[in-house]
Design an enzyme around this catalytic site. Structure first.
Site, short mmCIF file in Angstrom:
data_model
loop_
_atom_site.label_atom_id
_atom_site.label_comp_id
_atom_site.label_asym_id
_atom_site.label_seq_id
_atom_site.Cartn_x
_atom_site.Cartn_y
_atom_site.Cartn_z
N CYS A 132 0.83 -1.20 0.00
CA CYS A 132 0.00 0.00 0.00
C CYS A 132 0.87 1.26 0.00
O CYS A 132 1.36 1.69 1.05
CB CYS A 132 -0.93 -0.01 1.23
N CYS A 135 -0.49 4.13 2.13
CA CYS A 135 -0.31 3.98 3.58
C CYS A 135 1.16 4.21 3.96
O CYS A 135 1.44 4.82 4.99
CB CYS A 135 -0.70 2.56 4.04
N ASP A 136 2.09 3.70 3.18
CA ASP A 136 3.48 3.61 3.64
C ASP A 136 4.48 4.48 2.88
O ASP A 136 5.63 4.62 3.31
CB ASP A 136 3.96 2.14 3.53
#
Ligand code: FAD
Ligand code: NAP
Length: 306
Positions: A132, A135-136
């Protein structure tokens, strides 16, 4: 008893909930996480009609907001099993700590990332291996990153990562991308993106703390090389999330759920919509369209059978 229980509040499930609730049905929407499903994993959506571009989390909230107005009951839970009385009447939806009954069930559980299946992948997940970018990505500022895959997700998320990374290399097992042309063109024009063609990752390596690089094999020449990367983002396709209906005999051999064009499965009163369906085009627009069909379908089913 609910008129309908919808499992999953991605775009498909939220749309089905809206349509069913507007028909004055008692609707429960069961979700294990935040509303929006996979939309929460992407920063830019540019192909959903009505929006020039919008972030995934923002579109998720826009789909979620009207559900309160129409009294959709949000239920937190991880659904483990769906049971059917065999007569098209009562269905049971079983979560870890509760059992719910409904006249109809809509399965909208979507799909999740496939694993690459190479040594080191599991070991370094969350230690440099991610699925992701949204997200990261921000944790990988000024690093050289590797993106595995050649589809829409890989190429789109590689472009997203260039805002943080020093460089982004896309490794693809063939010499042509699968991604939509418009997305490909954007990647080819991006100076931070490099490509490794006809090649696969055979091992992910690192130290006690985090990822340090990969072993790569060229599938045409057989040549094996080692390359250093600070992070590895894997986008090699999707698997259906359908284990909760595995006993109902409504999936194909790989787990995608089979329906007719009205979103009906072979089990009366059990509908399926969105990415978890056996189909060609997995998009927000198709998920939403199928949600509308199922929302109306459960209303018709209840009128005819109860
Ligand atoms: P999902 O979005 O997968 O939602 C399913 C929901 O069900 C999830 O919230 C999940 O938590 C829940 N769930 C699953 N199992 C259970 C359970 N057992 N119990 C309770 N809840 C459960 N499409 C586009 O049209 N445009 C784009 O730009 C685009 N970009 C994308 C970028 C990325 C990185 C990815 C991964 C996908 C992208 N897509 C895009 C595809 C799009 O997001 C999907 O087609 C769409 O979200 C499918 O919707 P869905 O409702 O069927 O399933
Ligand atoms: P996908 O389209 O199935 O692409 C998966 C990619 O991974 C392919 O390029 C495939 O190679 C490669 N691959 C598969 N297994 C591999 C392995 N073991 N090793 C190396 N490479 C491997 O999956 P996706 O990109 O995640 O997209 C999923 C769905 O979401 C699609 O329907 C897509 O259109 C949709 N989506 C849409 C958007 C958008 O509209 N903007 C954005 C993201 C996703 P091959 O090409 O050789 O098969």
């Amino acid at each position: 008893m609910y008129d309908t229980l919808i499992i999953g509040s991605g775009p498909a499930g939220m749309t089905a909930a809206l349509y069913a609730a507007r028909s004055n049905l008692k609707v429960g929407l069961i979700e294990q996480g935040a509303p929006g499903g996979q939309m929460n994993n992407t920063s830019e959506i540019e192909n959903y009609p009505g929006y020039d571009h919008i972030s995934g989390p923002e579109l998720s909230m826009k789909m979620y907001e009207p559900l309160e107005k129409f009294q959709v009951e949000n239920i937190y839970g991880i659904v483990q099993k769906v049971e059917d009385d065999g007569e098209g009447k009562v269905k049971r939806v079983i979560t870890e700590d509760a059992t719910y009954e409904a006249k109809t069930v809509v399965v909208a559980t979507g799909a999740k990332n496939s694993l690459l299946g190479v040594p080191g992948e599991e070991e370094f997940t969350s230690r440099g291996v991610s699925y992701c970018a949204v997200c990261d990505g921000a944790f990988f500022r000024d690093q050289d990153l590797l993106v595995v895959g050649g589809g829409d997700s890989a190429v789109e998320e590689a472009i997203y990562l260039t805002q943080f990374a020093k460089s982004v290399t896309i490794i693809h097992r063939r010499d042509q991308l699968r991604a939509q042309k418009v997305i490909q063109d954007r990647a080819f024009a991006n100076e931070k993106i490099k490509f490794i063609w006809d090649s696969v990752v055979t091992e992910i390596k690192g130290d006690d703390v985090k990822v340090s690089g990969v072993t790569i094999k060229n599938v045409k020449t057989g040549e094996v090389t080692e390359k250093s990367f600070g992070g590895i983002f894997i986008y090699v396709g999707m698997n259906p999330v359908s284990s909760m209906v595995a006993d109902l005999g409504i999936t194909d051999e790989t787990g995608w759920i089979i329906t007719d064009t009205d979103m009906k499965t072979s089990r009366p009163g059990i509908f399926t919509i969105g990415d978890v369906r056996q189909k060609d085009l997995r998009q927000i627009a198709t998920a939403v369209g199928e949600g509308a069909i199922a929302g109306q379908g459960v209303y018709q089913y209840i009128v005819e059978h109860f």
